[in-house]
Design an enzyme around this catalytic site. Structure first.
Site, PDB file in Angstrom:
ATOM      1  CB  CYS A  27      41.826 -15.282  28.954  1.00  0.00           C
ATOM      2  SG  CYS A  27      40.245 -14.648  28.910  1.00  0.00           S
ATOM      3  CB  CYS A  32      37.056 -13.132  32.280  1.00  0.00           C
ATOM      4  SG  CYS A  32      37.311 -13.894  30.789  1.00  0.00           S
ATOM      5  CB  CYS A  36      32.568  -0.530  38.891  1.00  0.00           C
ATOM      6  SG  CYS A  36      33.645   0.327  39.958  1.00  0.00           S
ATOM      7  CB  CYS A  86      39.906 -11.051  29.821  1.00  0.00           C
ATOM      8  SG  CYS A  86      40.753 -11.805  31.132  1.00  0.00           S
ATOM      9  CB  CYS A 127      40.392 -16.879  31.974  1.00  0.00           C
ATOM     10  SG  CYS A 127      40.406 -15.084  32.529  1.00  0.00           S
TER      11      CYS A 127
END
Ligand code: FE
Length: 134
Positions: free
Chosen positions: A51, A97, A120, A48, A100
């Protein structure tokens, strides 16, 4: 599971580029075929961008020809949260995510086996780290 990472809008703005901020914190979508990770075929892990959460392994990346980095499964199911998204008059499944709440992209039921899913993702929501040998 790791604690939730919470930052103010201002803190995210300072930590991210304009495009990263728009995609992850404002649920934006980068234009197809513009993301730098779309055609990345290197061996490693996609984190991510907000984070650092380990989201996808390159071993589950495939060429969907959609113009966005596509994976048939996340690194583990607890990394990604799924939510119904009815924006733009379309029913879709949004991927966020877990750590976060960054918007990552959408999940479609037209991926390859064994899952049949296509995660995607926006390149702007991901940070690639090559795998180190040994
Ligand atoms: Fe995150």
């Amino acid at each position: 599971m790791a604690d939730k990472i919470v930052k103010s809008e201002e803190e995210w703005r300072q930590a991210l580029t304009d495009e990263q901020y728009h995609v992850t914190r404002e649920k934006g979508t980068e234009r197809a075929f513009t993301g730098e990770l779309c055609n990345n075929k290197a061996d490693g892990v996609y984190h991510c961008v907000c984070c650092g959460n380990e989201l996808f392994d390159s071993q589950c990346k495939y060429d969907s020809r959609s113009g966005w980095p596509s994976f048939w499964q996340p690194k583990s199911l607890d990394k990604v949260v799924e939510e119904r998204d009815s924006s733009h008059g379309i029913q879709r499944t949004e991927a966020l995510c877990r750590q976060c709440d960054a918007h990552l992209g959408h999940i479609f039921p037209d991926g390859p086996q064994p899952t049949g899913l296509r995660y995607c993702m926006n390149s702007a929501a991901l940070k690639f780290e090559p795998r180190e040998d040994g």
